[in-house]
Design an enzyme around this catalytic site. Sequence first.
Site, short mmCIF file in Angstrom:
data_model
loop_
_atom_site.label_atom_id
_atom_site.label_comp_id
_atom_site.label_asym_id
_atom_site.label_seq_id
_atom_site.Cartn_x
_atom_site.Cartn_y
_atom_site.Cartn_z
N GLU A 259 0.81 -1.44 0.31
CA GLU A 259 0.41 0.04 -0.35
C GLU A 259 1.04 1.05 -0.34
OE1 GLU A 259 -3.36 2.23 2.67
OE2 GLU A 259 -2.91 0.06 3.05
N LYS A 391 -8.18 -14.82 16.36
CA LYS A 391 -8.18 -14.79 14.45
C LYS A 391 -10.08 -14.30 14.66
CE LYS A 391 -4.85 -17.66 13.11
NZ LYS A 391 -3.83 -18.66 12.91
N ASP A 467 1.80 -14.76 12.69
CA ASP A 467 0.40 -14.96 12.23
C ASP A 467 -0.22 -13.65 11.38
OD1 ASP A 467 -1.29 -16.02 11.38
OD2 ASP A 467 -1.21 -17.76 12.76
N HIS A 565 -2.60 10.18 -1.05
CA HIS A 565 -2.51 9.49 -1.90
C HIS A 565 -2.54 8.88 -3.79
CE1 HIS A 565 -3.27 7.58 2.03
NE2 HIS A 565 -3.58 6.25 1.56
#
Length: 579
Positions: A259, A391, A467, A565
């Site tokens: 990104e 998670k 993770d 951006h």
Amino acid sequence: MDLRRRLPPRPAPSAAFNHHKPPLTTNETRSSPSTKPGPVDRSPSPVPKASDALPLPLYLTNGIFFTLFFSVAYYLLHRWRDKIRSSTPLHVVTLSELAAIVSLIASFIYLLGFFGIDFVQSFITTARGDDDVFSLEVEEEEEEEQNCERKPRIADPIPSYTSEEDDSIVNSVVSGSIPSYSLESKLGDCLRAASIRRQAVERTTGRSLLGLPLEGLDYDSILGQCCEMPVGYVQVPVGIAGPLLINGCEYMVPMATTEGCLVASTNRGCKAVLASGGATAILLKDGMTRAPVVRFATAERASQLKFFLEDVINFDTLSVVFNKSSRFARLQNIQCAIAGKNLYIRFTCGTGDAMGMNMVSKGVQNVLDFLQNDFPDMDVIGISGNFCSDKKPSAVNWIEGRGKSVVCEAVITEDVVKKVLKTTVPALVELNMLKNLTGSAIAGALGGFNAHAANIVSAVFIATGQDPAQNIESSHCITMMEAVNNGKDLHVSVTMPSIEVGTVGGGTQLASQSACLNLLGAKGSNRESPGSNARLLARVVAGSVLAGELSLMSAISAGQLVKSHMKYNRSSRDIAATV
């Protein structure tokens, strides 16, 4: 070649060559270059050519070698382009590339020789008389015929990047006779197994994996711990934000992301924190959780186990049983919840420098086996009952915490807010209240009272081998901003109750991720103070989130979000033209 021009065979092939002067026989007379042959030798057949000695028709032979030359050249160019992109040395060649190079050289020699024959032959025809040429060609024809008889025919090279053995294995994998997951154990070569599996996938799907790097990764290092059935690896660029000043120490923070603007924005936040004297990060809690679900015949029986587990008298005994799982495992507390006759038991324990999921699971299994003696009617439904909770966004993690619970704060001076962040303190305070607090409440957010904490957490997680799926609960964060020092300066803080990180095990052992941990000074296990490296990483994550929150909120407040951006997250290059 015209068969009518074929001469009688020689008595012995070995005697047919003596520098174009084979011995004469009683049935054969030869003409010297200075004499003209008789009428019998001047038959109306066409003049033989040197290319007539080829084992296949000329057009077919040319087609094979032309196709071989250009296909192998195309393959090698693509392979070298992939090596340049993946920073692989060009001199390191695989068996398939070596076969391609040999095929390229062979086809080039043939093409060069073919056109050379025509050129030399036309030159000789011009320089000499027809009779001399005819006599010379008859001798050359005899040589070529004997040559063809003596030399075995060589099969045309196949433009392939696998050996025959590998190609046979690929076919077996495609047909299902060899399981794809067993290639590493059968071959004993992880890179070769990945290459064969990759080709099998391409043949099965009919789609190419060109562009997905294969070489350049140590596949032995991921065997049995990181990824199964690999066919390559994905390249993620790593940027550096910093220096980030936390608790008096500076850190250069590695961030793996695709990104645009993310690293630049976080770097600006780090600059603001550094210019204002740094941030302070405090570890509030450190404990990984696992919550199995067990079932009894009645709710009363389930409640009896609940009371037993929560009794302080029994805790020491359960701790001894639990801690046998590892020399780093230390049981901290047990929390129970009942749903009818089902009991959910949430164990919390310290895990040293490891993230600790496997460690705590082993300890839980030890306790369940121990409890089976006193509660033989207990039915273990699952080692995880989602009361952990792993998670998934959950209130229990938001309230009770999981992994490392950290709060990080900094005071940004008025001058830094104006010069570095290009905004004002009142504007930031108001935006934070209406966006991060009120707006998130209206949305019904669970742990999402922040601007973009998940962005920074994910980038640091991927760079350091964590993770990535645990970004869900690790990004639980509430960002607070208020004016201090008579409204001149800005106090900013992030509170993150469940940062789940480790510096040993899993992806942290891979070379790239280990290098990023080493950059932070948190590589591996700290033997002098077990767990301190993982706690340091958690503080760095929280400090990086604070810097990222500060910069993004300032960009929104100053109306710079869209402009930045468009500058850093858009490319003017025509991507389609490079594919």
